[in-house]
Structure formats: structure tokens, C-alpha cells
Design an enzyme around this catalytic site. Structure first.
Site, PDB file in Angstrom:
ATOM      1  N   ASP A   1       0.867  -1.169   0.000  1.00  0.00           N
ATOM      2  CA  ASP A   1       0.000   0.000   0.000  1.00  0.00           C
ATOM      3  C   ASP A   1       0.913   1.231   0.000  1.00  0.00           C
ATOM      4  O   ASP A   1       2.146   1.134   0.099  1.00  0.00           O
ATOM      5  CB  ASP A   1      -0.969  -0.016   1.191  1.00  0.00           C
ATOM      6  CG  ASP A   1      -2.202   0.849   0.908  1.00  0.00           C
ATOM      7  OD1 ASP A   1      -2.145   1.709   0.005  1.00  0.00           O
ATOM      8  OD2 ASP A   1      -3.229   0.674   1.593  1.00  0.00           O
ATOM      9  N   TRP A   2       0.278   2.367  -0.116  1.00  0.00           N
ATOM     10  CA  TRP A   2       1.004   3.630  -0.306  1.00  0.00           C
ATOM     11  C   TRP A   2       2.043   3.853   0.807  1.00  0.00           C
ATOM     12  O   TRP A   2       1.687   4.076   1.964  1.00  0.00           O
ATOM     13  CB  TRP A   2      -0.018   4.775  -0.312  1.00  0.00           C
ATOM     14  CG  TRP A   2       0.564   6.107  -0.615  1.00  0.00           C
ATOM     15  CD1 TRP A   2       1.268   6.899   0.251  1.00  0.00           C
ATOM     16  CD2 TRP A   2       0.502   6.803  -1.857  1.00  0.00           C
ATOM     17  NE1 TRP A   2       1.644   8.050  -0.374  1.00  0.00           N
ATOM     18  CE2 TRP A   2       1.188   8.025  -1.675  1.00  0.00           C
ATOM     19  CE3 TRP A   2      -0.053   6.527  -3.115  1.00  0.00           C
ATOM     20  CZ2 TRP A   2       1.314   8.963  -2.703  1.00  0.00           C
ATOM     21  CZ3 TRP A   2       0.073   7.469  -4.120  1.00  0.00           C
ATOM     22  CH2 TRP A   2       0.754   8.660  -3.915  1.00  0.00           C
TER      23      TRP A   2
END
Ligand code: NOJ
Length: 749
Positions: free
Chosen positions: A282-283
Site C-alpha cells: 500500500d502507499w
């Protein structure tokens, strides 16, 4: 980090095994041959480039040199098909090996045609709609050069405070598994190389839905049994459905961040499930291991994630340290090869090497088509849940004078819900537009409150005046889209602002009051529901909210949605989910002493020794699976083909459903099972199947389900088991109703 060297040794052994496997694959798997062949030509720099996913934020030229040198494997948040084609062209035609780009985007519940939020779609209990809607989303997104979406989100949650509940399919692992697999199929099709398909991404692996206190990004503690029996199940289903990519999550799971979690990413995903797709972080979740307090430096973070099993790094750049880690002997080139191979495999499976470009005319012909909008209207209709309908207040007659009031009556942006990067409110058809079209001058419109959090009473008088001159009041309230979704969590589950005050005023007028709620979460609004004569829970229905709503409100169709999540009375009841354990002291709901009934000077423990809240009792506001229609259905003759289920056999469970009302409607028939005793305690009910049927007035149908031992499998903390013993089975309209039948699973084969 202490365990990392052990993991590393295990991993190297694993890689040797994988390498042998790949040797075998070479001869009979054309994709694998291409992957290995390309890999053998790549420099270390080119390999590391494939692991990079960059947020597109600058001019094309900024990236040109990096692309030419093969330093980027994927972009996210790149918009415009011309742009996408240009970057693909540089990657394919100007880089040494011509490796195409994965172009990722959050296409969560539609691209330009916006479907209901996922929790709304889940209320339709329709794998067909889930697949159909995502196929449209894929076709529209691919017309813009996007070839990868970060969906479906298949986190299981029972916390309505969590803003991301809007993106889930609710609380149940079975329903989430079925719908998640259908969404994967919708995005990818039978063959992801088909025109108009994009790669799906099962996220967030894993346990993110258990963020403590329903506060996004918060810590999660999930015991092995719950991890296996609840949270991993939808991911296994997605892997089995061929989901090409997975996303590791933000959360710390039992003390180890999920983006550096060897146990979930390697032991379970790769070793147990043999998953050979790719994992993207994820980011910046790799880098965030430092903030979690798990790794000290970006280099440590990179080591943790590359070893654990994250192939591609989203947004942060800790993997820039991999060259150094390799030089220091902390990782091997085989490990890097494995990560790169996972990415290349997806690119080959997507057919990107043969077909990297997008026809630029598609953006004019493939989005917001009449068929897509009709489908969005149908799905939105199916997603709305009728929670209450006293005295058959609904449907309304088109001859009635209607007062349309409330902050969501004409909110083209908010009706689309969270995660609509590409949806444009200009395309939204609002309830005001749809009601006006049907009622003309019989409609008395007054918004009352400008937006959901509005605290000004300036509009009250006009709203009350509109109500007074009408036969019936339709109040459309709820939450703005920005009050749910990522990071947007709430501790209080009420109608924001002073909607309750306006509803209070309207309810005093003695006119039929219809409450329509557009929201990103189940709200604890028992008081407002009690004031209304009819309540339709519409979630955020998307582009076609208005027509879908009027289809139901005026009775062209009957509502058919059922709740994919338990509705709590208030946040204090959380967690409350239907598949809870029995406890040693369960409560008889008919035998609880609630707060107002406790005699003064009562002695401690005089209330009985059972498990309930003295203010809320034990029941939810509405149970899982609940939803009304404009007709009534009678369930009768639940029958089992046998009361003995053999380990190698199956039994049929049937039930007759009769439409005892006077309109045609759909019913979602649900199968629940309880395992009475186990090597660990078992839930009081578990959903094992569901079917949607349509019945004309007076019509009956026999609905049947096959139950086999595999349906009864669970993980007991050590292993997956199917244990002989007694079971109860319900075929029912929701998780709180019906009578059970009993059967036994025999131990003998
Ligand atoms: C963070 C979110 O958690 C994830 O769901 C999303 O796909 C990425 N950002 C990319 O936008």
C-alpha cells in the site's frame, strides 16, 4: 527484525525449490518461459526498476529518462489516455527491453459510471451484479489506458465507525468471498487479455478491517483462528479466482506490519496457497515500518518487505536500497529475480507485451453508455434496503403530492460516495431531478439543510411549509461522501448536523414520513427510524441514485436488498456481528432487565448473570441479512434429505418460499449453519449459501442448497479440520429468524 535471518535462510531454501519448479515450468508453461527468458536478459538496474511504482505527478519529460533506462515498472494516478499511451510508448519503444508499464488506478466502484459504494453493492447479494458492474468499470477505465485497478477491497469488518466500511462487502467472510471473486472476474474476465479487461488487486492483505476502535490505520490484533476463519477466507477466494495482484496493507498485525509480514505474505500466501501473482505494497507502507517502530531505517524497511514478499513498492522508495543490500549479501539476486518474475508474469498474463496501447477513440465510445447507466440504475435499485414500511407507506402513488426535503436530495457529488477519482458529478442524476420528472408540479421541494453537517435552521420554515402542503414527506438525509472512506472515521453514528431536529419537526406534522438514508456506513439512528413510517437505506448509490430511488419509491420495482452488516443501536454496541460466539452466559432477549426497569437499591448481580448491555440489551438495530420488500414471503417446510451427513457425501436442504403479498418481488434466501461443539468454540451461526429468487404474488418455489463436509471446515488454531458432530441448519430471511433443523456429520468414511 530478530527473526529476519531465520526467515532469510528459509527463504533461500524456498527459492531453490522455486527455481526447480521454474525449471519444470519452462518446458510446459509459455508465460513462465517468457518470464524467465526476459529475466535472463535484464541488468540488475532494470530488475530493480520493475519493482518501482511511482505516483505520476509531473511532466512526461520528468519520467522520460527513467523510463528509457527501465527504472519504473508502474505508475499510479496517471490520467488521460494520450498520456498513458505516450508513457507506454517510451517504455516499450525506447527502453532497451521494451517492458510495458502497469498503469494502476483506484477504480473502486466505477470509473465514469459510478455504481453504489461496495457496501451498497454487497446489499444486493448478487455476484452477477458485482461481476457486471466491475466489467463496466474495467471497460471504462481501460478506455483511458488504465490496465490495473486497486480493487476489490475484501477486508472484513464489523465496525461501522471505520470509514472504510463503505469500501467493504460487510461483516461476513462468505458473502465477501463470493462477491470478491465475482468482482475479480468482472475486472479480469475469463481471460485478462480480452479487450476491456484490467488486472484486479485483492486488498488489503490482511486484517486491516480490524483497526482498533474503527480508527483507520490503527493496530490490529487477530488470533490465528479468527485470521484463518474470517479474514483470510476472502483472499483465498480471490487467489482461487485468479486475482492477478494482491496489496499488502497498512496495519500492524499482531506486532508485525503487514507490509513486512513474512508469515502472511510468504508462509500463507506463497507457501500454503501457491500464489504466483504479484504483491504491491500500500502507499508507502514499506517505509511506514519505520514509523510503526518495526524497522529503524529505510534500508531495514526494504529488507523486511523484500524478504517478506512485497514485489512492488508503491510511492515510497526504500527499494532503492536493494542494490546495497545485495552487495552486502543481505539478500540474493535470486530473491530479486523472484520478485521481478512475479511482476513480469502479470504483465505477460495481461497481454501487455503484445498490446500495450489503447485506442484513443474508446474514451468517446465506451464510457457512460446507455447500457452502462441502465446497469448502474439496476444495481443501485438492488442495493437499497427497505428497513421499515408501516401501513404500506411505500410505494407512493404518482398522484400524491410529495414534499421532498433533506440535504441529500440534490447532492450530485455526495450521492457518488467515496473513491470516485474519475466520476463527475455532472453525470449524476439526483433524486430531485428524478422526482421532478415523475411528479412535475405535485412535487414540493425544499432542501431544509444545505448539506449533511449544516447546522443552520434557515431552511426549516420552507421545509415545513412544503411538508404542510403535501400528502407525504420524503426526507433524504444521511452523510456526505467525505464522511466515510479512507481515514474518514467517526466515533458517533448519528445523522450529522441537525438533521435529527428537522426530522423531529417534520414528524410532528402527522403526515406519512419516508426516510431515505444515503450514507457510507450503517448509522445508529434508531430514534429517527422510529419517527418515520418507512425507511429505505440507499447507501451512496452512485450516478443513477435518483432514477433508482424513484423506481422503488413509486413501486415500479420492489426493494430487495438485504443488509451485509449488522446495524448497531449505537457505537457502544460495537463489535456486534451475527457470527459471534455463544459465551458461557448467553442472554435470553425476552428476559433482560434494562436500565429503566432496575429497581432502586438493587443488589449487585440481581440482574441475572448473562451477557448484555443494560441500556441496549442484546439485539442489534437490524440483524445481518435483514431487508423488507413490498410483499411478504412465507418460509415453510425446511427439509433435509437426510439427518446424517457422511464425510464423503452431501445432503440437500430445501425450503418452500411463498409470496403471500400482492406484488412481484425478489427474495434473497439465506442458509446458515451452526456447529454445536468443536475443538474450539464455534459461532452461533455462519452463512453458508444464499440464493435470489423472484416470486409473483401467490407463487411458491422450492429453494435448495447442497451441504457437504467441506462447508463445515474451520481452522482450530493448529490446522484446518472438519469435525464430526451435531449441526443446526436454518434457511431463513435473515440471520435472526427461522427455525433450525438438525443433522449430524458422521466420522466414518
Ligand atoms: C491507499 C489505500 O489504502 C489503498 O486502498 C489505495 O489503493 C492506495 N492508497 C492507492 O491510492
Amino acid at each position: 527484525m530478530k527473526n529476519i535471518s531465520i526467515y532469510l535462510t528459509v527463504f533461500i531454501l524456498f527459492l531453490t525449490f522455486v527455481a526447480c519448479q521454474n525449471e519444470n515450468k519452462k518446458t510446459n508453461d509459455p508465460v513462465e518461459e517468457k518470464v524467465q527468458n526476459l529475466l535472463s536478459q535484464m541488468t540488475l538496474e532494470e530488475k530493480l526498476g520493475q519493482l518501482v511504482q511511482t505516483n505520476y505527478g509531473g511532466e512526461p519529460d520528468n519520467w522520460k529518462e527513467q523510463l528509457v533506462n527501465g527504472k519504473i515498472g508502474s505508475f499510479l494516478n496517471l490520467s488521460g489516455v494520450e498520456h498513458a499511451n505516450e508513457l507506454q510508448r517510451i517504455a516499450v519503444e525506447e527502453s532497451r527491453l521494451g517492458i510495458p508499464l502497469l498503469i494502476g488506478r483506484d477504480v473502486i466502484h466505477g470509473f465514469k459510471t459510478i455504481f453504489p459504494i461496495p457496501l451498497g453493492m454487497a446489499s444486493a447479494w448478487s455476484p452477477e451484479y458485482a461481476e457486471g458492474a466491475m466489467a463496466i468499470a474495467a471497460r471504462e477505465a481501460s478506455a483511458y489506458g488504465i490496465n490495473w485497478t486497486f480493487a476489490p477491497m475484501i477486508d472484513v469488518t464489523w465496525d461501522p465507525r471505520w470509514g472504510r466500511i463503505a469500501e467493504t462487502s460487510g461483516e461476513d467472510p462468505y458473502l465477501t468471498s463470493v462477491l470478491g471473486a465475482a468482482m475479480v472476474k468482472g475486472f479480469q474476465g475469463e481471460d485478462p487479455t480480452e479487450d476491456g479487461r484490467i488486472a484486479a488487486c485483492a486488498k488489503h492483505f490482511v486484517g486491516y478491517g480490524m483497526s482498533e476502535a474503527g480508527r483507520d490505520y490503527n493496530t490490529t490484533y487477530i488470533p490465528e483462528t479468527k485470521l484463518r476463519n474470517v479474514h483470510l477466507r476472502p483472499f483465498k477466494a480471490a487467489a482461487d479466482a485468479g486475482c492477478l495482484t494482491f496489496m499488502s496493507a497498512f496495519n500492524d498485525l499482531n506486532g508485525v506490519p503487514t507490509s513486512g509480514n513474512y508469515y502472511t505474505l510468504q508462509t500463507i500466501l506463497r507457501d500454503e496457497w501457491n500464489y504466483n501473482g504479484m504483491v504491491v505494497s500500500d502507499w508507502a507502507s514499506i517505509e511506514q515500518q519505520i514509523i510503526h517502530g518495526y524497522t529503524e531505517t529505510p534500508k531495514d524497511a526494504a529488507l523486511s518487505s523484500i524478504v517478506a514478499g512485497v514485489d512492488m513498492e508503491m510511492a515510497s522508495r526504500t527499494y532503492d536500497n536493494l542494490g546495497e543490500l545485495l552487495a552486502e549479501g543481505k539478500i540474493t539476486e535470486e530473491l530479486i529475480n523472484e520478485r521481478v518474475a512475479n511482476i513480469l508474469r502479470v504483465k505477460f498474463k495481461m497481454g501487455l507485451f503484445d498490446n500495450p496501447y489503447t485506442d484513443e477513440t474508446y474514451q468517446n465510445t465506451r464510457v457512460l453508455t446507455n447500457e452502462s447507466l441502465d446497469y448502474a440504475r439496476k444495481v443501485a435499485r438492488g442495493s437499497m434496503v427497505l428497513l421499515k414500511n408501516e401501513e404500506q407507506t411505500l410505494p407512493l402513488k404518482k398522484s400524491q403530492k410529495v414534499a421532498l426535503i433533506g440535504p441529500l436530495t440534490n447532492a450530485p457529488h455526495d450521492q457518488m460516495g467515496t473513491w470516485v477519482f474519475d466520476g463527475d458529478e455532472k453525470n449524476s442524476i439526483t433524486p430531485l431531478t428524478a422526482f421532478t420528472e415523475i411528479l412535475g408540479n405535485k412535487l414540493n421541494y425544499a432542501v431544509g439543510l444545505e448539506y449533511s453537517r449544516d447546522k443552520s435552521k434557515a431552511g426549516f420554515a420552507a421545509a415545513i411549509a412544503a411538508a404542510k402542503k403535501s400528502d407525504v414527506i420524503v426526507f433524504i438525509g444521511g452523510e456526505e461522501s467525505s464522511l466515510s472512506g479512507e481515514a474518514n472515521c467517526r466515533a458517533v453514528l448519528n445523522l450529522p448536523g441537525i438533521q435529527d431536529e428537522l426530522l423531529n419537526e417534520l414528524s410532528k406534522l402527522g403526515k406519512p414520513l419516508v426516510l431515505v438514508v444515503m450514507a457510507g456506513r450503517p448509522l445508529g439512528i434508531g430514534e429517527q427510524i422510529a419517527q418515520a413510517d418507512a425507511v429505505l437505506y440507499a447507501w451512496h448509490p452512485g450516478t443513477m441514485a435518483g432514477p433508482a430511488l424513484t423506481d422503488l419509491i413509486f413501486g415500479d420495482y420492489s426493494p430487495s436488498g438485504k443488509l451485509p452488516v449488522t446495524f448497531v443501536k449505537g457505537a457502544g454496541q460495537i463489535p456486534l456481528y451475527y457470527y459471534h460466539k455463544n459465551t458461557g452466559k448467553p442472554t435470553d432477549p425476552n428476559n433482560m432487565i434494562l436500565i429503566d426497569d432496575i429497581p432502586r437499591n438493587s443488589k449487585q448481580l440481581s440482574l441475572g448473570f448473562t451477557s448484555f448491555h443494560i441500556d441496549y440489551g442484546i439485539d442489534p438495530l437490524f440483524p445481518f441479512g435483514y431487508g423488507l420488500t413490498y410483499t411478504t414471503f412465507e418460509y415453510s417446510d425446511v427439509t433435509l434429505s437426510s439427518n446424517q451427513l457422511a464425510m464423503d457425501g452431501s445432503i440437500e436442504a430445501t425450503c418452500t418460499i411463498t409470496n403471500t403479498g400482492n406484488c412481484t418481488a425478489d427474495e434473497i434466501v439465506q442458509l446458515y449453519v451452526r456447529d454445536l461443539f468443536g475443538s474450539i468454540t464455534r459461532p452461533v451461526k455462519e452463512l453458508k449459501g444464499f440464493k435470489k429468487i423472484t416470486l409473483e404474488p401467490g407463487e411458491s418455489k422450492v429453494v435448495s442448497f447442497t451441504v457437504s463436509p467441506n462447508d463445515l471446515e474451520f481452522h482450530n488454531g493448529e490446522k484446518y479440520v472438519i469435525e464430526p458432530g451435531k449441526f443446526h441448519l436454518w434457511i431463513a430471511k435473515d440471520a435472526a429468524s427461522g427455525e433450525y433443523e438438525e443433522f449430524s456429520l458422521d466420522s466414518a468414511i
